[in-house]
Design a protein around this motif. Structure first.
Motif, PDB file in Angstrom:
ATOM      1  N   ASN A  75       0.831  -1.209   0.000  1.00  0.00           N
ATOM      2  CA  ASN A  75       0.000   0.000   0.000  1.00  0.00           C
ATOM      3  C   ASN A  75       0.864   1.257   0.000  1.00  0.00           C
ATOM      4  OD1 ASN A  75      -2.341  -1.508   0.023  1.00  0.00           O
ATOM      5  ND2 ASN A  75      -2.602  -1.403   2.235  1.00  0.00           N
ATOM      6  N   GLN A  76       1.904   1.244   0.817  1.00  0.00           N
ATOM      7  CA  GLN A  76       2.781   2.414   0.874  1.00  0.00           C
ATOM      8  C   GLN A  76       3.507   2.603  -0.457  1.00  0.00           C
ATOM      9  OE1 GLN A  76       5.351   2.588   4.249  1.00  0.00           O
ATOM     10  NE2 GLN A  76       5.911   4.698   3.852  1.00  0.00           N
ATOM     11  N   THR A  77       3.935   1.509  -1.059  1.00  0.00           N
ATOM     12  CA  THR A  77       4.590   1.593  -2.364  1.00  0.00           C
ATOM     13  C   THR A  77       3.634   2.170  -3.403  1.00  0.00           C
ATOM     14  OG1 THR A  77       6.000  -0.294  -1.840  1.00  0.00           O
ATOM     15  CG2 THR A  77       5.760   0.252  -4.160  1.00  0.00           C
ATOM     16  N   LEU A  81       4.121   5.508  -5.599  1.00  0.00           N
ATOM     17  CA  LEU A  81       4.009   5.527  -7.062  1.00  0.00           C
ATOM     18  C   LEU A  81       3.015   6.595  -7.512  1.00  0.00           C
ATOM     19  CD1 LEU A  81       4.044   1.713  -7.907  1.00  0.00           C
ATOM     20  CD2 LEU A  81       5.836   3.381  -8.390  1.00  0.00           C
ATOM     21  N   THR A  82       1.910   6.706  -6.785  1.00  0.00           N
ATOM     22  CA  THR A  82       0.919   7.736  -7.106  1.00  0.00           C
ATOM     23  C   THR A  82       1.538   9.121  -6.935  1.00  0.00           C
ATOM     24  OG1 THR A  82      -0.872   6.282  -6.379  1.00  0.00           O
ATOM     25  CG2 THR A  82      -1.362   8.641  -6.502  1.00  0.00           C
ATOM     26  N   LEU A  83       2.288   9.319  -5.861  1.00  0.00           N
ATOM     27  CA  LEU A  83       2.950  10.598  -5.605  1.00  0.00           C
ATOM     28  C   LEU A  83       3.969  10.917  -6.697  1.00  0.00           C
ATOM     29  CD1 LEU A  83       3.259  12.953  -3.589  1.00  0.00           C
ATOM     30  CD2 LEU A  83       5.021  11.604  -2.448  1.00  0.00           C
ATOM     31  N   SER A  86       2.159  11.882  -9.824  1.00  0.00           N
ATOM     32  CA  SER A  86       1.647  13.241  -9.670  1.00  0.00           C
ATOM     33  C   SER A  86       2.778  14.258  -9.846  1.00  0.00           C
ATOM     34  CB  SER A  86       1.003  13.396  -8.289  1.00  0.00           C
ATOM     35  OG  SER A  86       0.609  14.714  -8.072  1.00  0.00           O
ATOM     36  N   PHE A  87       3.925  13.955  -9.259  1.00  0.00           N
ATOM     37  CA  PHE A  87       5.088  14.831  -9.379  1.00  0.00           C
ATOM     38  C   PHE A  87       5.533  14.927 -10.841  1.00  0.00           C
ATOM     39  CE2 PHE A  87       9.752  15.461  -9.195  1.00  0.00           C
ATOM     40  CZ  PHE A  87       9.772  16.701  -8.580  1.00  0.00           C
ATOM     41  N   ASN A  88       5.565  13.797 -11.532  1.00  0.00           N
ATOM     42  CA  ASN A  88       5.943  13.794 -12.954  1.00  0.00           C
ATOM     43  C   ASN A  88       4.955  14.610 -13.782  1.00  0.00           C
ATOM     44  OD1 ASN A  88       8.267  12.291 -12.700  1.00  0.00           O
ATOM     45  ND2 ASN A  88       7.270  10.337 -13.090  1.00  0.00           N
ATOM     46  N   MET A  89       3.658  14.470 -13.456  1.00  0.00           N
ATOM     47  CA  MET A  89       2.635  15.237 -14.169  1.00  0.00           C
ATOM     48  C   MET A  89       2.843  16.729 -13.927  1.00  0.00           C
ATOM     49  SD  MET A  89       0.154  15.076 -16.253  1.00  0.00           S
ATOM     50  CE  MET A  89      -0.511  13.429 -16.231  1.00  0.00           C
TER      51      MET A  89
END
Length: 122
Positions: A75-77, A81-83, A86-89
């Motif tokens: 879950n933390q991973t 990955l979502t973060l 989002s950062f890449n976006m």
């Protein structure tokens, strides 16, 4: 002679009784030894079984703990990955804004040059 025969029979009966008593005692000792051996073997086996059950319980607990930790880490991973996505976006959007600003700057310079050319032409 009858007395001696009677004495022999009496001695024989006494010896038979003594042999029978000794055999009964040997049988009693053998049964007692067998029972003690059986009790010892049962106790030894039970200790092994108890230890196996204890180890099995411990392994089951460790397995559940590992499964819970694995789920938490997964879950933390996923959150990381979502973060990162989002950062890449956001970086991409910043790149798009920079590109837009550069295009706008170029267009404004073109407009300024055109206006200066028009103004000088008068």
């Amino acid at each position: 002679m009858s007395d001696s025969l009677s004495q022999l029979l009496k001695n024989h009966n006494q010896q038979q009784a003594e042999v029978k008593r000794q055999n009964e005692q040997l049988k009693k000792n053998a049964v007692q030894s067998t029972n003690e051996l059986t009790d010892s073997l049962t106790e030894y086996v039970n200790e092994g079984v108890t230890e196996i059950f204890s180890k099995q319980k411990e392994l089951e607990q460790l397995s559940r703990k590992l499964a819970n930790q694995t789920t938490r880490y997964a879950n933390q991973t996923q959150q990381w990955l979502t973060l990162v996505d989002s950062f890449n976006m956001s970086l991409k959007e910043l790149g798009d804004i920079r590109n837009w600003a550069e295009v706008m700057e170029h267009d404004m310079k073109t407009v300024m040059t055109t206006l200066e050319f028009v103004h000088q032409g008068k």
